[in-house]
Design a protein around this motif. Structure first.
Motif, short mmCIF file in Angstrom:
data_model
loop_
_atom_site.label_atom_id
_atom_site.label_comp_id
_atom_site.label_asym_id
_atom_site.label_seq_id
_atom_site.Cartn_x
_atom_site.Cartn_y
_atom_site.Cartn_z
N SER A 81 -3.26 0.19 -2.96
CA SER A 81 -3.50 1.54 -2.45
C SER A 81 -4.81 2.12 -2.99
O SER A 81 -5.19 1.91 -4.14
N VAL A 137 -0.73 7.45 -5.47
CA VAL A 137 0.53 6.70 -5.49
C VAL A 137 1.49 7.37 -6.45
O VAL A 137 1.17 7.60 -7.61
N ASP A 138 2.66 7.71 -5.93
CA ASP A 138 3.74 8.27 -6.75
C ASP A 138 4.98 7.45 -6.45
O ASP A 138 5.62 7.63 -5.42
N PHE A 142 -2.35 -5.26 -9.71
CA PHE A 142 -2.76 -3.91 -9.32
C PHE A 142 -4.25 -3.90 -9.01
O PHE A 142 -5.09 -4.00 -9.91
N ASP A 160 0.88 -1.17 0.00
CA ASP A 160 0.00 0.00 0.00
C ASP A 160 0.92 1.22 0.00
O ASP A 160 1.38 1.66 1.05
N PRO A 201 -7.27 -2.30 -11.80
CA PRO A 201 -7.10 -0.94 -11.30
C PRO A 201 -8.28 -0.06 -11.70
O PRO A 201 -8.89 -0.25 -12.76
N PHE A 225 -0.36 -4.51 -5.41
CA PHE A 225 -0.52 -3.11 -5.04
C PHE A 225 -1.99 -2.87 -4.69
O PHE A 225 -2.88 -3.17 -5.49
N PHE A 250 -4.74 5.63 -13.82
CA PHE A 250 -3.69 4.62 -13.67
C PHE A 250 -2.69 4.80 -14.80
O PHE A 250 -3.01 4.68 -15.98
N THR A 307 -5.76 -1.25 -7.34
CA THR A 307 -5.68 0.10 -6.80
C THR A 307 -6.86 0.94 -7.27
O THR A 307 -7.53 0.63 -8.25
N LEU A 353 -2.74 6.46 -9.57
CA LEU A 353 -1.45 5.78 -9.50
C LEU A 353 -0.58 6.24 -10.65
O LEU A 353 -0.99 6.26 -11.80
N LYS A 354 0.66 6.62 -10.29
CA LYS A 354 1.68 6.95 -11.28
C LYS A 354 2.94 6.23 -10.84
O LYS A 354 3.54 6.57 -9.83
N ALA A 355 3.34 5.19 -11.61
CA ALA A 355 4.44 4.33 -11.17
C ALA A 355 5.37 3.98 -12.32
O ALA A 355 4.94 3.88 -13.48
#
Length: 258
Positions: A190, A194-195, A208, A170, A228, A188, A232, A210, A214-216
């Protein structure tokens, strides 16, 4: 008129300062070893500098100013270790000079921490563990935990080395945290922003589940899957097979290896 206003302001500030009963650090420090009943959970709400050690869970070490030691209260209630400051009567402000606590983790199952710093000078080796971290100024950990449930809401700086078989992550705003290591299966979960940039964490399979944003940037070798929702955006390196369908809200981009 201006002088009158300044005088009134000075009086108010002076009154406020005089009302503050401050306990000041003496400048002399010492370390105390505190024996405690065995605990399985650690819950830290104060702003402390915590170091985890591979020792038995029947004691802790507290490094603090000699004037501050008497107000540090260590308790174990229903298996949960807590370290708190108990202000003397009439004191409403404490200048601690910094409190450093070494906490053994052998025999424990969970760590919760709201603020401060979290370090380890050695690899923490456990079969399974749950860690929940809220707003840390610094994190420096090397974790060898096969089954890890990890939550990090925010961390300004530091490094995190992971060696896991199954990782539930998370993650929050972690751009300042360098994450390395290996993980076979990462989920994942969260539901916040999310960064995350962790190309040096080698992931076999990533799931995922989430929501929110989310930016990953990740390294994934096996598969990308999950459901997700929200915004995303995943950029990844590696040979992973993507099983998530892209749409205007979901973007998955394969980047070339450097």
């Amino acid at each position: 008129m201006k002088n009158i206003i300044l005088s009134i302001g000075f009086i108010l500030v002076s009154a406020l300062l005089s009302a503050q009963n401050v306990l000041e650090a003496s400048g002399e420090r010492s370390t105390q070893k505190i024996s405690v009943p065995k605990y399985t959970k650690i819950a830290i709400d104060e702003k402390l500098d915590v170091t985890l050690v591979n020792e038995k869970n029947d004691h802790i070490y507290i490094d603090a100013d000699d004037a501050i030691h008497p107000i540090i209260k260590t308790t174990v209630e229903q298996g949960t270790l807590k370290v708190a400051l108990v202000f003397p009567k009439g004191v409403n402000m404490v200048q601690t000079g910094g409190i450093r606590v070494k906490i053994p983790v052998k025999g424990t199952e969970e760590l919760q921490m709201k603020m401060g710093t979290l370090l380890a000078n050695e690899t923490i080796k456990l079969s399974s563990y749950k860690i929940s971290l809220e707003y840390l100024s610094e994190l420096n950990l090397d974790l060898n935990i096969q089954e890890l449930d990890l939550k990090i809401s925010s961390c300004r700086k530091g490094y995190l080395q992971l060696n896991c078989k199954n990782l539930t992550f998370d993650a929050g705003s972690l751009r300042g945290l360098a994450i390395t290591g290996n993980a076979e299966n990462v989920t994942f979960v969260s539901n916040a922003i999310v960064d995350l940039q962790a190309y040096d964490l080698k992931i076999q399979d990533a799931t995922f589940n989430t929501s929110a944003i989310l930016k990953a940037k990740l390294y994934i070798e096996g598969s990308i899957q999950g459901k997700p929702s929200g915004i995303f955006e995943l950029k990844y390196k590696g040979n992973a097979i993507n099983r998530i369908e892209s749409n205007p809200m979901v973007k998955i981009i394969k980047e070339e290896k450097e």
